[in-house]
Design a protein around this motif. Structure first.
Motif, PDB file in Angstrom:
ATOM      1  N   THR A 105      29.173  38.008  53.244  1.00  0.00           N
ATOM      2  CA  THR A 105      29.981  38.186  54.091  1.00  0.00           C
ATOM      3  C   THR A 105      29.726  38.214  55.609  1.00  0.00           C
TER       4      THR A 105
ATOM      5  N   THR B 121      29.469  35.003  56.925  1.00  0.00           N
ATOM      6  CA  THR B 121      30.716  34.063  56.648  1.00  0.00           C
ATOM      7  C   THR B 121      30.433  32.775  56.141  1.00  0.00           C
TER       8      THR B 121
ATOM      9  N   PHE C  33      31.500  35.375  45.056  1.00  0.00           N
ATOM     10  CA  PHE C  33      32.445  36.252  45.394  1.00  0.00           C
ATOM     11  C   PHE C  33      33.588  36.505  44.163  1.00  0.00           C
TER      12      PHE C  33
ATOM     13  N   THR D  16      34.002  43.895  52.582  1.00  0.00           N
ATOM     14  CA  THR D  16      34.010  42.785  52.379  1.00  0.00           C
ATOM     15  C   THR D  16      35.180  42.031  51.915  1.00  0.00           C
TER      16      THR D  16
ATOM     17  N   LYS E 298      36.605  41.038  55.318  1.00  0.00           N
ATOM     18  CA  LYS E 298      36.113  40.100  56.283  1.00  0.00           C
ATOM     19  C   LYS E 298      36.364  38.891  55.457  1.00  0.00           C
ATOM     20  N   THR E 299      36.507  38.768  54.455  1.00  0.00           N
ATOM     21  CA  THR E 299      36.432  37.351  53.415  1.00  0.00           C
ATOM     22  C   THR E 299      38.168  37.093  53.537  1.00  0.00           C
TER      23      THR E 299
END
Length: 631
Positions: free
Chosen positions: A215, A218, A226, A251, A254-255
């Motif tokens: 994460t 990126t 994931f 996580t 952020k994703t």
């Protein structure tokens, strides 16, 4: 009295440009990678096992035991120097690992002995097994040492032996590369594939640490990983502690995780564990929930209560991110903001620039007025203003204007810093800064000149919001530069198709306030208004109606649309809207019976709220149209 409404409505409609700046994404980026969450996860991987030298009684095994019992990094280097001839690969990896673990490890980085240690590690890397690779990578990350040649050598050796990596080797290696922000695509692809296979064998720390690493980088190629982590998380949900839950929420945020079932499962687990949440767990989860806009009532209630219980122990990052998240989630409960104010006020002097701007943004976004806190934030910001990013300055000055708080030293300092760095200002920044200075009626000729030059140089690419906000600010400050206004008019006309309700209302009001009638611009604005009338709010309707009337521009299709929209929204009309609309009808000699009747009824119901000028303008309008005064 025939023109009595003109100057007044110029004054009344000055709030039309109150748009919010885009929420800054920095809280999440800075606070939880390089700040709290970065340091949190520096402790997350299980410490790698020191390599074992063959033969418990061999000289190398004894040297290893000697190295692991050292109390300082310089003692490690002294052993290395004394036994250079006897050291083998395991000893060098152990020495590097020990330096990384000791408190004074970074102090010896410039020393020749440490350079020799790195040199030997790189030369021997082709002989490294998975444990030596992961230990060395972990050591570099723990020392925050981005040694490219050694990292490339470790990567090459990893790719040659990934099939031999165990769970901890994989997690420690990817954690190290993420901690050092080293984006090695082949290595990351290989670790992602290997991790998918071994994920059921991962410890909880390995699962959350691996999720964090990919994460933080990126890394787009890790979608399969994931998905596997999400599946594994569901299976083991009951085993996760508060920190694990907070990390997984981060996580997902952020994703931009859209797995609502997993988010709901995490929310349920968080509620069950909420009494174990520490301040950082609360603020991290709060931020994550706000980022994905997860409106889970039980979770939000539990987080709020635990945060209020612990808020006196919150650090500056926790406070700033909780404020940001609360604003994004539109939490208006006064006790939340009172508690935040009580905690922020004594600590704000230690806030970094971004924390100041994010906190200010949060209070003004949620419309919580706290001048005592804002004065303290201004005092804290002044000596640090040169470290404020363009976004920080933009958001901060916008927030002060929303508070209607004129702190002259702060505004002057922001102006000077903005002039120095005007080339770095985006169109959004220019919009926010010009709006704020105009809102507070702060004239700063050098800033106005610098921003005008910046806008004029970007007219071909300027966005509609930037143009409308800028011209609104010129009007608010009574700046009547005809050549510039003509150029802006042409730029607005070229973007007529992209104008929204706010841009139409702001631009119309500005040119009317400056008494500049541009028929081509009026035509473009009328066309855009007809196209967007369905999205007009009450203020947009009354401001646009007033502007066209003030300029004596009568466009029948637009008049009809404004009249119809006014009728449909009449129940939301306040005294100013009533008087502005009545004045506009009178100025254009329009007698829409239904609208005027509704205005009269609405005026009668709200007559006690009318300010003298509103009442005078409304009376003038009805008299002009030979109608009975609603009063």
């Amino acid at each position: 009295m025939s023109n009595g409404g003109h100057s007044f409505y110029g004054g009344h409609h000055t709030d039309t440009a109150e748009f919010s700046p885009q929420p800054q994404t920095a809280p999440q980026q800075q606070s939880f990678y390089s700040g709290y969450y970065g340091s949190l996860l520096a402790r997350l991987p299980r410490p790698p096992r020191p390599p074992r030298a063959p033969g418990e009684d061999s000289l190398n095994a004894k040297l290893n035991r000697k190295l692991t019992s050292t109390a300082s990094a310089r003692e490690v280097l002294a052993i290395c120097k004394e036994h250079t001839q006897e050291f083998d690969t395991v000893n060098y990896v152990t020495a590097l690992h020990r330096v990384a673990k000791l408190p004074d490890g970074r102090e010896v980085l410039p020393e020749t002995g440490f350079g020799h240690l790195l040199h030997e590690a790189q030369n021997r890397s082709p002989d490294f097994n998975p444990q030596k690779i992961s230990n060395t990578a972990w050591s570099l990350a723990a020392l925050r040492l981005q040694r490219q040649e050694l990292l490339q050598a470790l990567s090459a050796q990893s790719l040659a032996s990934l099939g031999e990596f165990d769970c901890q080797n994989l997690q420690n290696t990817v954690w190290a590369y993420a901690k050092l922000l080293v984006y090695d695509s082949p290595l990351l692809d290989g670790i992602a594939d290997a991790s998918v296979t071994l994920l059921p064998e991962f410890s909880l720390q390995d699962v959350t640490g691996t999720a964090w690493a990919f994460t933080a980088l990126t890394y787009p190629a890790s979608a399969q990983l994931f998905a596997a982590i999400a599946s594994e998380t569901r299976t083991r949900m009951c085993q996760f502690g508060s920190r694990d839950i907070a990390g997984l929420f981060w996580t997902m945020a952020k994703t931009e995780g859209k797995d609502r079932d997993l988010l709901d499962a995490l929310a349920s687990a968080a509620v069950d564990q909420i009494r174990n949440f520490k301040p950082q767990d609360c603020s991290l989860t709060m931020w994550s929930v706000a980022k994905v806009y997860l409106l889970n009532a039980p979770l939000l209630a539990a987080l709020q209560e635990q945060s209020l219980t612990l808020i006196h122990t919150f650090g500056s990052q926790d406070l700033a991110n909780t404020a940001w998240a609360s604003a994004r989630l539109m939490i208006r409960e006064q006790r939340v903001w009172d508690a935040l104010s009580a905690a922020v006020l004594p600590a704000v002097g230690n806030f970094a620039p971004q924390k100041i701007s994010n906190t200010a943004w949060a209070y003004s976004t949620i419309e919580v007025l706290d001048h005592q806190l804002f004065n303290a934030m201004a005092a804290a910001a002044l000596p640090k203003l040169h470290d404020f990013s363009s976004q920080d300055k933009s958001n901060s000055v916008w927030a002060f204007a929303k508070q209607e708080l004129l702190h002259k030293p702060f505004m002057t300092a922001v102006a000077e810093e903005s002039i120095l760095h005007v080339a770095e200002l985006s169109q959004q920044h220019i919009s926010n800064i010009t709006w704020a200075f105009a809102k507070l009626l702060v004239h700063h000729s050098r800033l106005e000149a610098a921003l005008s030059t910046a806008v004029m140089s970007q007219l071909d690419t300027a966005e509609a919001q930037t143009l409308s906000s800028f011209v609104w600010s010129l009007a608010k400050l009574s700046t009547r530069d005809l050549s510039m206004l003509e150029a802006i008019s042409k730029a607005v006309q070229s973007q007529a198709a992209s104008l929204g309700a706010q841009e139409i209302a702001n631009t119309s009001w500005a040119y009317a306030q400056l008494i500049i009638r541009d028929d081509c611009l009026c035509s473009a604005l009328a066309t855009a208004a007809l196209k967007n009338m369905g999205s007009f709010l009450v203020l947009h309707v009354t401001n646009t109606f007033w502007a066209f009337a003030a300029l004596s521009v009568s466009c029948e299709p637009l008049n009809e649309a404004l009249i119809a929209t006014s009728i449909s929204k009449i129940s939301a009309f306040g005294s100013q809207n009533i008087s502005a609309t009545a004045w506009s009808c009178a100025k254009l000699l329009l007698r829409p019976e239904e609208l005027l009747t509704e205005l009269a009824c609405q005026a009668s119901r709200n007559i006690s709220a009318f300010a003298p000028q509103n009442l005078a303008n409304t009376a003038w309008a009805f008299a002009k149209l030979h109608l009975k005064d609603p009063a």
